[in-house]
Design a protein around this motif. Structure first.
Motif, PDB file in Angstrom:
ATOM      1  N   LEU A  35      38.038 -26.301 -14.283  1.00 40.02           N
ATOM      2  CA  LEU A  35      39.153 -25.565 -14.882  1.00 40.02           C
ATOM      3  C   LEU A  35      39.869 -26.394 -15.935  1.00 40.02           C
ATOM      4  CD1 LEU A  35      41.141 -23.245 -15.229  1.00 40.02           C
ATOM      5  CD2 LEU A  35      42.368 -24.092 -13.212  1.00 40.02           C
ATOM      6  N   ALA A  36      40.173 -27.635 -15.626  1.00 38.89           N
ATOM      7  CA  ALA A  36      40.921 -28.468 -16.579  1.00 38.89           C
ATOM      8  C   ALA A  36      40.148 -28.623 -17.892  1.00 38.89           C
ATOM      9  CB  ALA A  36      41.222 -29.828 -15.972  1.00 38.89           C
ATOM     10  N   GLU A  37      38.854 -28.905 -17.789  1.00 37.00           N
ATOM     11  CA  GLU A  37      38.030 -29.058 -18.995  1.00 37.00           C
ATOM     12  C   GLU A  37      37.930 -27.744 -19.766  1.00 37.00           C
ATOM     13  OE1 GLU A  37      35.003 -32.501 -17.259  1.00 37.00           O
ATOM     14  OE2 GLU A  37      34.602 -30.377 -16.867  1.00 37.00           O
ATOM     15  N   THR A  38      37.787 -26.653 -19.035  1.00 31.69           N
ATOM     16  CA  THR A  38      37.690 -25.340 -19.674  1.00 31.69           C
ATOM     17  C   THR A  38      38.998 -24.992 -20.370  1.00 31.69           C
ATOM     18  OG1 THR A  38      36.055 -24.598 -18.073  1.00 31.69           O
ATOM     19  CG2 THR A  38      37.244 -22.889 -19.272  1.00 31.69           C
ATOM     20  N   ALA A  39      40.126 -25.237 -19.688  1.00 38.44           N
ATOM     21  CA  ALA A  39      41.432 -24.954 -20.284  1.00 38.44           C
ATOM     22  C   ALA A  39      41.658 -25.797 -21.524  1.00 38.44           C
ATOM     23  CB  ALA A  39      42.537 -25.197 -19.264  1.00 38.44           C
ATOM     24  N   ALA A  92      41.993 -24.005 -25.100  1.00 38.42           N
ATOM     25  CA  ALA A  92      43.242 -24.195 -25.842  1.00 38.42           C
ATOM     26  C   ALA A  92      42.999 -24.870 -27.182  1.00 38.42           C
ATOM     27  CB  ALA A  92      44.215 -25.014 -25.006  1.00 38.42           C
ATOM     28  N   ALA A  93      42.212 -25.930 -27.190  1.00 38.19           N
ATOM     29  CA  ALA A  93      41.952 -26.651 -28.439  1.00 38.19           C
ATOM     30  C   ALA A  93      41.244 -25.761 -29.448  1.00 38.19           C
ATOM     31  CB  ALA A  93      41.122 -27.905 -28.155  1.00 38.19           C
ATOM     32  N   ALA A  94      40.256 -24.999 -28.993  1.00 36.65           N
ATOM     33  CA  ALA A  94      39.525 -24.125 -29.903  1.00 36.65           C
ATOM     34  C   ALA A  94      40.419 -23.008 -30.436  1.00 36.65           C
ATOM     35  CB  ALA A  94      38.305 -23.531 -29.195  1.00 36.65           C
ATOM     36  N   TYR A  95      41.255 -22.433 -29.574  1.00 37.27           N
ATOM     37  CA  TYR A  95      42.141 -21.346 -29.994  1.00 37.27           C
ATOM     38  C   TYR A  95      43.162 -21.845 -31.010  1.00 37.27           C
ATOM     39  CZ  TYR A  95      44.790 -17.011 -29.591  1.00 37.27           C
ATOM     40  OH  TYR A  95      45.400 -15.816 -29.855  1.00 37.27           O
ATOM     41  N   ILE A  96      43.800 -22.971 -30.713  1.00 37.12           N
ATOM     42  CA  ILE A  96      44.806 -23.530 -31.618  1.00 37.12           C
ATOM     43  C   ILE A  96      44.147 -23.962 -32.923  1.00 37.12           C
ATOM     44  CG2 ILE A  96      46.452 -25.425 -31.964  1.00 37.12           C
ATOM     45  CD1 ILE A  96      47.482 -23.255 -30.016  1.00 37.12           C
ATOM     46  N   ALA A  99      50.481 -28.558 -29.516  1.00 35.57           N
ATOM     47  CA  ALA A  99      50.299 -27.120 -29.257  1.00 35.57           C
ATOM     48  C   ALA A  99      49.120 -26.898 -28.312  1.00 35.57           C
ATOM     49  CB  ALA A  99      50.086 -26.367 -30.566  1.00 35.57           C
ATOM     50  N   ALA A 100      48.008 -27.590 -28.551  1.00 31.47           N
ATOM     51  CA  ALA A 100      46.817 -27.423 -27.711  1.00 31.47           C
ATOM     52  C   ALA A 100      47.076 -27.920 -26.285  1.00 31.47           C
ATOM     53  CB  ALA A 100      45.623 -28.159 -28.320  1.00 31.47           C
ATOM     54  N   ASN A 101      47.753 -29.058 -26.154  1.00 32.61           N
ATOM     55  CA  ASN A 101      48.045 -29.591 -24.814  1.00 32.61           C
ATOM     56  C   ASN A 101      48.973 -28.659 -24.040  1.00 32.61           C
ATOM     57  OD1 ASN A 101      46.423 -31.843 -25.173  1.00 32.61           O
ATOM     58  ND2 ASN A 101      48.105 -33.103 -25.926  1.00 32.61           N
ATOM     59  N   THR A 102      49.976 -28.134 -24.704  1.00 31.95           N
ATOM     60  CA  THR A 102      50.893 -27.189 -24.050  1.00 31.95           C
ATOM     61  C   THR A 102      50.144 -25.931 -23.641  1.00 31.95           C
ATOM     62  OG1 THR A 102      52.768 -28.047 -25.296  1.00 31.95           O
ATOM     63  CG2 THR A 102      53.001 -25.825 -24.363  1.00 31.95           C
ATOM     64  N   ARG A 160      45.954 -23.534 -17.398  1.00 28.23           N
ATOM     65  CA  ARG A 160      45.684 -24.039 -16.050  1.00 28.23           C
ATOM     66  C   ARG A 160      46.636 -23.389 -15.032  1.00 28.23           C
ATOM     67  NH1 ARG A 160      45.005 -28.734 -19.042  1.00 28.23           N
ATOM     68  NH2 ARG A 160      47.121 -29.460 -18.566  1.00 28.23           N
ATOM     69  N   GLY A 161      47.889 -23.306 -15.366  1.00 33.99           N
ATOM     70  CA  GLY A 161      48.863 -22.696 -14.469  1.00 33.99           C
ATOM     71  C   GLY A 161      48.719 -21.184 -14.366  1.00 33.99           C
TER      72      GLY A 161
END
Length: 179
Positions: A70-74, A78-82, A163-166, A172-173
């Protein structure tokens, strides 16, 4: 012609994009541009969809390689979307602004956002114990958060990394079964 239209937006701004100007810059007759797109709104929508398709394909490509937790997927999602906001620079927002007030814009934007919701849900379902309906609702919120973070990043409020980290933390949540 779409590449030329995008170049006009980059170089001259969305207000300069007309079917007549596109025809001149693309080296075709005005009737060709009008026959192909019909209206300026239709041209802008075609651009919106072309940019979205390019970004969706990049997102799917990034997600297709290998198994992840999950963490890697998130993080990847997120990185790809941002990064999509970075890749399209201001074009996405310039096209949206040029379409402001258009009934078609609302429908097209909703169609594109619905596609991202479905993509998020399909990618995140292996990591969630939520019902499909609840996961879909949460993905609506996640995509909305991604849009807001992307817009803030484009405006310079946040770095791409922040932005990607947030966004990854929200993803994840968001798939947790806790209410």
């Amino acid at each position: 012609m779409l590449d030329t239209a995008l170049q006009i937006i980059r170089e001259e701004g969305g207000d300069r994009l007309t079917l007549g100007h596109l025809a001149i810059r693309a080296g075709v007759s005005k009737p060709v541009a009008y026959e192909h797109f019909g209206t300026r709104s239709a041209l802008l929508i075609a651009l919106y969809k072309a940019l979205d398709l390019r970004q969706t394909n990049a997102l799917k490509q990034a997600l297709s390689a290998g198994e992840r937790n999950l963490a890697e997927t998130a993080d990847l999602l997120a990185a790809a979307y941002i990064n999509c906001a970075v890749d399209t620079g201001g074009e996405w927002h310039a096209i949206g602004a040029a379409l402001a007030g258009s009934e078609e814009k609302g429908a097209v934007l909703q169609e594109l956002l619905d596609g991202y919701v479905q993509l998020f849900a399909s990618v995140l379902v292996p990591f969630s114990e939520l019902s499909p309906a609840e996961l879909a609702r949460r993905c609506v919120g996640l995509v909305g958060a991604g849009e807001a973070l992307s817009a803030a990043m484009v405006q310079g409020t946040y770095t791409e990394s922040d932005a990607a980290n947030t966004f990854a933390a929200l993803i994840r949540g968001g798939v947790s079964a806790a209410r």
